[in-house]
Every structure is written in C-alpha cells, then in structure tokens.
Design an enzyme around this catalytic site. Structure first.
Site, PDB file in Angstrom:
ATOM      1  N   PHE A 169      -9.364   7.527   9.162  1.00 57.71           N
ATOM      2  CA  PHE A 169      -9.276   8.178   7.853  1.00 57.71           C
ATOM      3  C   PHE A 169     -10.491   7.794   7.009  1.00 57.71           C
ATOM      4  O   PHE A 169     -11.350   7.022   7.455  1.00 57.71           O
ATOM      5  CB  PHE A 169      -7.976   7.785   7.141  1.00 57.71           C
ATOM      6  CG  PHE A 169      -7.889   6.337   6.747  1.00 57.71           C
ATOM      7  CD1 PHE A 169      -7.564   5.364   7.687  1.00 57.71           C
ATOM      8  CD2 PHE A 169      -8.149   5.929   5.438  1.00 57.71           C
ATOM      9  CE1 PHE A 169      -7.507   4.027   7.332  1.00 57.71           C
ATOM     10  CE2 PHE A 169      -8.081   4.587   5.074  1.00 57.71           C
ATOM     11  CZ  PHE A 169      -7.769   3.633   6.030  1.00 57.71           C
ATOM     12  N   GLY A 170     -10.539   8.321   5.801  1.00 53.79           N
ATOM     13  CA  GLY A 170     -11.585   7.931   4.849  1.00 53.79           C
ATOM     14  C   GLY A 170     -12.983   8.179   5.403  1.00 53.79           C
ATOM     15  O   GLY A 170     -13.315   9.266   5.880  1.00 53.79           O
TER      16      GLY A 170
ATOM     17  N   ASP B 161      -7.200  -4.276  -0.057  1.00 56.44           N
ATOM     18  CA  ASP B 161      -8.097  -3.379  -0.775  1.00 56.44           C
ATOM     19  C   ASP B 161      -9.440  -3.406  -0.059  1.00 56.44           C
ATOM     20  O   ASP B 161      -9.911  -4.467   0.362  1.00 56.44           O
ATOM     21  CB  ASP B 161      -8.255  -3.791  -2.237  1.00 56.44           C
ATOM     22  CG  ASP B 161      -8.701  -2.600  -3.067  1.00 56.44           C
ATOM     23  OD1 ASP B 161      -7.921  -1.632  -3.194  1.00 56.44           O
ATOM     24  OD2 ASP B 161      -9.838  -2.606  -3.565  1.00 56.44           O
TER      25      ASP B 161
ATOM     26  N   ASN C 157      -0.738   4.129   0.697  1.00 52.69           N
ATOM     27  CA  ASN C 157      -1.556   5.039   1.510  1.00 52.69           C
ATOM     28  C   ASN C 157      -1.040   5.014   2.960  1.00 52.69           C
ATOM     29  O   ASN C 157      -1.173   4.003   3.653  1.00 52.69           O
ATOM     30  CB  ASN C 157      -3.020   4.560   1.435  1.00 52.69           C
ATOM     31  CG  ASN C 157      -3.951   5.383   2.302  1.00 52.69           C
ATOM     32  OD1 ASN C 157      -3.526   5.979   3.294  1.00 52.69           O
ATOM     33  ND2 ASN C 157      -5.222   5.401   1.957  1.00 52.69           N
TER      34      ASN C 157
ATOM     35  N   HIS D 230     -12.849  -4.286   9.658  1.00 55.95           N
ATOM     36  CA  HIS D 230     -12.645  -5.068   8.427  1.00 55.95           C
ATOM     37  C   HIS D 230     -11.156  -5.369   8.223  1.00 55.95           C
ATOM     38  O   HIS D 230     -10.770  -6.491   7.977  1.00 55.95           O
ATOM     39  CB  HIS D 230     -13.208  -4.251   7.258  1.00 55.95           C
ATOM     40  CG  HIS D 230     -12.795  -2.793   7.297  1.00 55.95           C
ATOM     41  ND1 HIS D 230     -13.091  -1.968   8.363  1.00 55.95           N
ATOM     42  CD2 HIS D 230     -12.054  -2.038   6.449  1.00 55.95           C
ATOM     43  CE1 HIS D 230     -12.579  -0.776   8.150  1.00 55.95           C
ATOM     44  NE2 HIS D 230     -11.941  -0.795   6.993  1.00 55.95           N
ATOM     45  N   ARG D 231     -10.298  -4.335   8.361  1.00 57.72           N
ATOM     46  CA  ARG D 231      -8.857  -4.513   8.088  1.00 57.72           C
ATOM     47  C   ARG D 231      -8.215  -5.379   9.164  1.00 57.72           C
ATOM     48  O   ARG D 231      -7.422  -6.273   8.863  1.00 57.72           O
ATOM     49  CB  ARG D 231      -8.166  -3.139   8.006  1.00 57.72           C
ATOM     50  CG  ARG D 231      -6.677  -3.212   7.706  1.00 57.72           C
ATOM     51  CD  ARG D 231      -6.115  -1.872   7.284  1.00 57.72           C
ATOM     52  NE  ARG D 231      -6.717  -1.410   6.048  1.00 57.72           N
ATOM     53  CZ  ARG D 231      -7.662  -0.461   5.989  1.00 57.72           C
ATOM     54  NH1 ARG D 231      -8.062   0.179   7.088  1.00 57.72           N
ATOM     55  NH2 ARG D 231      -8.190  -0.134   4.848  1.00 57.72           N
TER      56      ARG D 231
ATOM     57  N   SER E 111       0.824  -1.211   0.000  1.00 54.93           N
ATOM     58  CA  SER E 111       0.000   0.000   0.000  1.00 54.93           C
ATOM     59  C   SER E 111       0.859   1.264   0.000  1.00 54.93           C
ATOM     60  O   SER E 111       1.848   1.354   0.719  1.00 54.93           O
ATOM     61  CB  SER E 111      -0.914   0.025   1.222  1.00 54.93           C
ATOM     62  OG  SER E 111      -1.670   1.221   1.209  1.00 54.93           O
TER      63      SER E 111
HETATM   64  P1  IMP Z   1      -8.383   1.275  -0.925  1.00 54.42           P
HETATM   65  O1  IMP Z   1      -8.768   1.086  -2.365  1.00 54.42           O
HETATM   66  O2  IMP Z   1      -8.280  -0.009  -0.199  1.00 54.42           O
HETATM   67  O3  IMP Z   1      -7.173   2.119  -0.773  1.00 54.42           O
HETATM   68  O4  IMP Z   1      -9.550   2.056  -0.186  1.00 54.42           O
HETATM   69  C1  IMP Z   1     -10.517   2.784  -0.882  1.00 54.42           C
HETATM   70  C2  IMP Z   1     -11.054   3.900  -0.068  1.00 54.42           C
HETATM   71  O5  IMP Z   1     -11.875   3.372   0.963  1.00 54.42           O
HETATM   72  C3  IMP Z   1     -10.036   4.781   0.641  1.00 54.42           C
HETATM   73  O6  IMP Z   1      -9.635   5.837  -0.174  1.00 54.42           O
HETATM   74  C4  IMP Z   1     -10.823   5.309   1.820  1.00 54.42           C
HETATM   75  O7  IMP Z   1     -11.583   6.425   1.442  1.00 54.42           O
HETATM   76  C5  IMP Z   1     -11.768   4.158   2.098  1.00 54.42           C
HETATM   77  N1  IMP Z   1     -11.274   3.328   3.190  1.00 54.42           N
HETATM   78  C6  IMP Z   1     -10.431   2.254   3.126  1.00 54.42           C
HETATM   79  N2  IMP Z   1     -10.234   1.738   4.342  1.00 54.42           N
HETATM   80  C7  IMP Z   1     -10.945   2.507   5.194  1.00 54.42           C
HETATM   81  C8  IMP Z   1     -11.119   2.488   6.603  1.00 54.42           C
HETATM   82  O8  IMP Z   1     -10.568   1.662   7.347  1.00 54.42           O
HETATM   83  N3  IMP Z   1     -11.924   3.436   7.105  1.00 54.42           N
HETATM   84  C9  IMP Z   1     -12.558   4.370   6.350  1.00 54.42           C
HETATM   85  N4  IMP Z   1     -12.415   4.434   5.044  1.00 54.42           N
HETATM   86  C10 IMP Z   1     -11.612   3.515   4.460  1.00 54.42           C
END
Ligand code: IMP
Length: 193
Positions: free
Chosen positions: A151-152, A68, A11, A179-180, A9
C-alpha cells in the site's frame, strides 16, 4: 500466555501487516470501531504514535499498540516525512501522494533518489508507562510504479536489501526487511526481556 494488545491503527492495510508480523508473538485485539479517528497533528512520528496509542488505551483500558511511519526522501529535504499521509493534501489517496512524489522527483537521476522509511512502534500501558521501538529501511524512489501488493508508497520504493523489486512486488517478503517489520520485532524483543 501471549501479551494482549489492542491495535491502535485504523488503517486496514497497516493492521494486516501488523497482524502478519506479530502472529504467534502477541494476541492482537481489534481497535474498537466506536473510537473516532485520531487527528495525527504531532510534530514527530513518535508524537503521532503516542496520540494514537493513548486514545485507544483511554477508550479500552487495555495496553495499546500503535505505529507511525514516514518516508524521507533526501533530495526533498526529508519530505514527505511526518506528512507522508497527507503529502498532496488532507484526505489524499495513496495514488495522489505517489503522483506528487514522482512529479517532485521528475528529472532527478537515480543516484539522487535515495530515501528511507522509518516506523516508530509504541505500546502505551494502563500504568502510564510506554515502550518505543524504531525500524528503518534504506532504498530509493523509482521513476515509475511497479507491483500491486502492499500500500501507500510501496510501488515506488525499492529497498537496497532486495533484488531491485519494489515493496509492491514483494508480498510477505516485505515484512522481513521493512521498517514496520523491524520496528515491531524490536518492540516484541523489548517486551519479552
Ligand atoms: P501513518 O501515519 O503511519 O499511517 O503513515 C503515513 C503514510 O505513509 C500512509 O498513509 C502511507 O501513505 C505511507 N506508509 C506508511 N507505511 C507504509 C508502508 O509500509 N509502505 C508504503 N507506504 C507507507
């Protein structure tokens, strides 16, 4: 000796969480900075996780770990789902995505604001094999933002297993039910067996 994995990642928010969940379980090697960002244009979370892990495996020759994640909102037919990162457009900020989500749910009553986060975590090995694990957390989308951690979409996601706090109000407690956290712990269980 702990297994060595390169984090795929790019991010920093996700890398922070991955490091926290996997501390003492695996040795994480940072993603090499010269590898360009991977275009996540797969049709599924699994496709995107594989694209990221394969790119880093190719660049380093070392087993690569990717995750992801998508947020699926039932009343929106599962959206933003695999499009969570770019829900309000290419290069969208977290803030813009949350704003679009709240607007899309304007007037929708709490009982219909059900949603879930799903993470697909994957390790791709140099011999061509791979291991995949998933983690899901059920919850609902609040009507306004709460909290500053995470975040997110964290400020608007209220997991059912909590005390009514959003993920952004939880700090490290998020990893226990997230989830993660679940996907990564499942993955570690698979590699330890
Ligand atoms: P990615 O494709 O796995 O990087 O995640 C897609 C998008 O989902 C990210 O840009 C965040 O906006 C959102 N996201 C991913 N994981 C989380 C989380 O644990 N909490 C909140 N938003 C998340």
């Amino acid at each position: 000796m702990l297994p060595e994995l390169v984090v795929a990642s790019a991010n920093p928010d996700k890398v922070k969480e991955i490091s926290s969940v996997l501390e003492g379980l695996v040795t994480l090697i940072p993603r090499p900075s010269h590898v360009p960002d991977v275009v996540e244009d797969g049709d599924t979370l699994e496709d995107n996780a594989r694209l990221k892990a394969q790119a880093i495996l190719k660049a380093t020759g070392i087993a690569a770990l990717s995750d992801d994640t998508g947020l699926s909102v039932d009343v929106l037919g599962g959206e933003p789902g695999v499009h969570s990162a770019r829900y309000s457009g290419e290069n969208a900020t977290y803030e813009e995505n949350v704003e679009k989500l709240l607007r899309s749910l304007d007037g929708v009553p709490p009982r219909l604001r059900t949603a879930r986060f799903k993470t697909v975590a994957m390790i791709c090995y140099p011999d061509g094999s791979e291991i995949i694990a998933t983690g899901v957390v059920e919850g609902m989308i609040s009507e306004s933002r709460k909290g500053v951690e995470g975040f997110g979409y964290d400020p608007v996601f209220i997991p059912y297993e909590g005390d009514g706090s959003s993920f952004a109000e939880m700090g490290e407690e998020k990893h226990r039910i997230s989830h993660r956290g679940r996907a990564l712990r499942n993955l570690v269980e698979m590699i330890s067996n």
